[in-house]
Motif scaffolding. Structure first.
Motif, short mmCIF file in Angstrom:
data_model
loop_
_atom_site.label_atom_id
_atom_site.label_comp_id
_atom_site.label_asym_id
_atom_site.label_seq_id
_atom_site.Cartn_x
_atom_site.Cartn_y
_atom_site.Cartn_z
N LYS A 43 7.20 -8.48 3.98
CA LYS A 43 7.81 -9.77 3.48
C LYS A 43 8.19 -10.42 4.82
O LYS A 43 8.95 -9.78 5.55
CB LYS A 43 8.95 -9.25 2.75
CG LYS A 43 9.63 -10.30 2.16
CD LYS A 43 10.84 -10.20 1.15
CE LYS A 43 11.87 -11.29 0.79
NZ LYS A 43 12.85 -10.73 -0.04
N ASN B 279 0.95 1.71 -0.54
CA ASN B 279 0.75 0.38 -0.89
C ASN B 279 1.41 -0.02 -2.18
O ASN B 279 1.95 -0.96 -2.57
CB ASN B 279 -0.80 -0.02 -1.40
CG ASN B 279 -1.55 0.06 -0.11
OD1 ASN B 279 -1.28 -0.59 0.80
ND2 ASN B 279 -2.81 0.69 -0.25
N HIS C 147 5.91 -2.70 1.43
CA HIS C 147 4.99 -3.94 1.30
C HIS C 147 5.67 -4.71 2.54
O HIS C 147 6.56 -4.38 3.27
CB HIS C 147 5.62 -4.71 0.08
CG HIS C 147 5.34 -4.10 -1.36
ND1 HIS C 147 4.02 -4.00 -1.85
CD2 HIS C 147 6.11 -3.47 -2.08
CE1 HIS C 147 4.15 -3.18 -2.92
NE2 HIS C 147 5.39 -2.84 -3.25
#
Length: 133
Positions: A79, A73, A77
């Motif tokens: 996107k 985490n 990530h």
């Protein structure tokens, strides 16, 4: 490629994530630009997986007392619908699976530039549009 990334990660144990991504992207971009004209999709996938495991080891070295999910985490990530990107706010690591492999069109051996000018003019035009795209 594997040796270069291993060396970068070994030397960059204390580097920031942004610096590490910047250095790895330089090597990845140069290596993929050289090899994207051959049948390399399996190799790209293998290198991508190897980089993922090496980066997990790097994160584990940085945070030995944190669990795997905390590290995932913190460094990986999502996107634009793409998950598991090793990224910061400024940089993201190049995903080798998304590199398009562009094959060179074969030259017709039976044609000659002296007799078939129209064929070679069309070929040159097609090649320039492929490079520009």
């Amino acid at each position: 490629m594997k040796k270069c990334s291993t060396i970068i990660l070994r030397e960059g144990k204390a580097s920031t994530q942004s610096d590490l991504i910047r250095r790895l992207n330089q090597v990845i971009r140069g290596w993929t630009n050289y090899h994207k004209h051959v049948v390399a999709s399996k190799v790209f996938s293998y290198i991508n997986n190897t980089l993922y495991h090496l980066l997990q080891q790097w994160a584990k070295h940085r945070h030995p007392n944190k669990n795997k999910w905390w590290r995932l985490n913190k460094y990986w990530h999502e996107k634009n619908g793409k998950r598991w990107l090793f990224m910061t706010n400024d940089y993201s690591l190049i995903n080798l699976r998304r590199i398009k492999i562009v094959r060179h069109p074969k030259l017709q051996i039976s044609r000659t530039p002296f007799l078939d000018k129209h064929y070679f003019d069309l070929r040159k035009l097609k090649l320039h549009t492929l490079v520009a795209a």
